[in-house]
Scaffold this motif. Structure first.
Motif, PDB file in Angstrom:
ATOM      1  N   SER A  63     -41.300 -19.349  60.805  1.00  0.00           N
ATOM      2  CA  SER A  63     -40.481 -18.226  60.007  1.00  0.00           C
ATOM      3  C   SER A  63     -39.710 -17.334  61.206  1.00  0.00           C
ATOM      4  N   ALA A 107     -36.054 -14.643  56.530  1.00  0.00           N
ATOM      5  CA  ALA A 107     -37.016 -14.617  57.472  1.00  0.00           C
ATOM      6  C   ALA A 107     -37.062 -12.977  57.903  1.00  0.00           C
ATOM      7  N   SER A 167     -39.733 -16.180  51.405  1.00  0.00           N
ATOM      8  CA  SER A 167     -38.842 -16.354  52.440  1.00  0.00           C
ATOM      9  C   SER A 167     -38.146 -18.028  52.527  1.00  0.00           C
TER      10      SER A 167
END
Lengths: 416, 190
Positions: free
Chosen positions: A129, A172, B38
């Motif tokens: 990430s 992210a 995410s």
């Protein structure tokens, strides 16, 4: 260690700056949190300002957006400087944040080389990430900076790369902000960084060098960098005399030419293939809609009621002009010529230009109905110059510059 | 690493979670939820970012930006900074010159980094011609402006250094005077 082997960057002893620590990173992080949030919001607003859903997506450079267009709304026509403000902030802030981003990345660089690369599955996911976070941030800044400098080196359409890149990045970014927020708050509350052996962030140097600058001094340098970028850039969005202060902005310094037409140009006539014979006496404006069609010469347009309005040009590249005094025919009165005067619909505008993504552009019904929306024939009391769209151009309050179509050939009401 | 603080729940549940966390995931449940959310967004936007024939280049740009920064740009400017420190450290001088070289050099380098395409237009060629054709503005002016700004930055820095080098002796005298005055005022106040 008695060995004289060079220390590898994977060893904590390699990183020697006494400036690094949770407090520096937290301070820079908080500035970026505020700045990048504003960048993201103004970026989304810019997409909405194009009214991408009009006319089957004529204005849409990212038609495959799907759910990512969930927030879209019909862009208003006032205040007239709305897009000047949002896009000026977007581009200027992006430029000004460059030193903060660089400093933030510098402050955490030891963690890139941390060993072992992943302690657990969760840690591995987070590091992946972080690659999207850092890659995404740099990708967005680089594509944005290249685009405003007309250096189209990136692989593909700027709109597509910058828009979808922003969404990849922001996922992210949000995860990173949530995960790091508790430690950031703690670092900002503490008066000093922890000692290296108590520092769980891995930022404090275990073998610090003698300082060559204080942390305040380093932050001052970052701030000075931002300030220098601000004063050499912002003038291109402020206009007037301030433009002269924008020494390193693509539309800073002097205005092109002089007189009423001496204001900034996005694309000259030559750049988009406008030929002199297309804009001569044979030029006709075609107005269509409601099953009717009217063709008008420029002289006929000038005999229609002329209206004046002071409106700016504001480009997606962040620069903008002061209000220019345009005069011409109201769009809604042109709609009335084909019997659509009561409640004019949107319009599809077509230009003579041979290339350019926006040689066809759509305006919404509310944009057509605004009394300040004109098919402009003159500016500042003079004829439009060729580079500003002679024989006729669109000017609409608060719209992005590319929707103010130049060298208009055809208006199709009801197709906008 | 950070731990998510557990609300007061049954110890058994807590123990089970901790066991799982430590066994393979290593982080709390909030971490997992955030990561999955995410990556879901990344995937949804990512397939659109990579649509089209040039997707390998987009990947190269995305990942390459991070690698180029972390492995090339940052080491380069760190080495340059170390060289500046080594050359300006105050061997035999009362005051180190480091800041007076480092600050204008860093600011000038920052401007070059941000506006490199514009500044490079002074070399002419197709990009410069494209800029001039599009905007109607001269493309060659930016190199001169950048050099001028850099010269001003270094000149201001040099003047500052000069003032700081000349002044200390007088400043020391003034400081002593001021201290005496402060002491006197403090004594009057008592």
């Amino acid at each position: 260690m008695a060995s004289s082997r060079p220390i590898p960057p994977t060893s904590p002893a390699f990183w020697r700056s006494p400036l690094r620590g949770p407090r520096l990173t937290a301070l820079l992080g908080v500035v970026l949190l505020a700045g990048i949030t504003l960048l993201f919001v103004t970026g989304l607003l810019s997409y909405a300002a194009y009214n991408p859903d009009l006319a089957g997506g004529v204005n849409d450079q990212t038609p495959g957006k799907g759910l990512l267009g969930f927030y879209l709304f019909s862009w208003p026509t006032g205040p007239r400087w709305l897009y000047r403000l949002t896009q000026g902030v977007h581009v200027t802030l992006g430029v000004v944040l460059v030193p903060v981003l660089l400093a933030k990345l510098w402050s955490v660089i030891p963690k890139l080389f941390r060993m072992p690369p992943a302690r657990s599955a969760g840690d591995a996911l987070e590091r992946l990430s972080l690659l999207l976070l850092v890659g995404g941030a740099l990708f967005e800044f680089v594509t944005g900076l290249l685009n405003v400098q007309l250096a189209y080196l990136f692989p593909g359409s700027f709109y597509r790369l910058h828009f979808y890149g922003a969404w990849v990045f922001i996922g992210a970014f949000v995860a990173h902000v949530v995960l790091r927020m508790p430690r950031t708050v703690r670092a900002l509350r503490e008066r000093t960084d922890p000692a290296a052996e108590d520092d769980e962030t891995g930022l404090v140097a275990v073998r610090p060098d003698r300082p060559t600058v204080s942390r305040r001094g380093a932050l001052g340098l970052v701030g000075a960098g931002s300030l220098l970028l601000l004063v050499t850039t912002a003038g291109q969005s402020l206009g007037g005399r301030w433009r002269r202060t924008a020494l390193l902005a693509p539309h800073g310094g002097a205005d092109p030419g002089g007189g009423p037409n001496g204001f900034q140009i996005n694309k000259t006539a030559a750049a988009v293939g406008i030929r002199a014979r297309d804009t001569g006496d044979d030029w006709r404006l075609t107005v269509e809609g409601g099953g009717r069609r009217v063709r008008l010469t420029r002289a006929e347009l000038l005999r229609l009621p002329q209206h004046e309005g002071a409106l700016p040009i504001a480009c997606v590249e962040g620069w903008s002009t002061d209000d220019q005094l345009w005069s011409g025919v109201r769009l809604r009165e042109l709609a009335a010529l084909v019997g659509l005067g009561d409640r004019p619909p949107g319009v599809l505008v077509e230009s003579l230009q041979l290339h350019g993504a926006f040689r066809r552009a759509a305006l919404s019904g509310s944009q057509v109905r605004d009394p300040r929306s004109l098919l402009a024939l003159r500016v500042g009391g003079a004829e439009l110059s060729r580079d500003h769209g002679y024989p006729a151009r669109i000017i609409v309050p608060a719209a992005p510059g590319v929707l103010n179509t130049k060298w208009v050939a055809r208006l199709s009401f009801g197709e906008g | 690493m950070r731990r998510v603080r557990m609300p007061g729940r049954a110890a058994a549940v807590r123990g089970w979670r901790r066991l799982r966390r430590h066994r393979w995931y290593g982080e709390g449940p909030l971490h997992l939820v955030l990561m999955l959310g995410s990556f879901a967004l990344t995937g949804y936007a990512g397939v659109r970012l990579l649509a089209g024939g040039r997707w390998p280049l987009v990947v190269v740009w995305f990942v390459g930006a991070a690698l180029l920064h972390d492995l090339v740009l940052l080491p380069l400017y760190a080495l340059a900074d170390r060289a500046v420190v080594r050359c300006t450290a105050g061997a035999g001088r009362r005051r180190s010159w480091t800041a007076f070289v480092r600050v204008p050099a860093a600011l000038s380098g920052l401007l070059l980094l941000v506006w490199f395409p514009l500044i490079s237009y002074a070399a002419g060629g197709a990009p410069a011609a494209h800029y001039e054709l599009a905007t109607g503005l001269p493309a060659g002016v930016f190199l001169g402006r950048w050099l001028l700004i850099s010269a001003v930055l270094f000149a201001v820095s040099a003047l500052w250094l000069l003032c700081r080098t000349v002044q200390p002796r007088r400043a020391v005298g003034r400081l002593r005077h001021r201290r005496r005055a402060t002491k006197r005022r403090a004594a009057d106040g008592d």
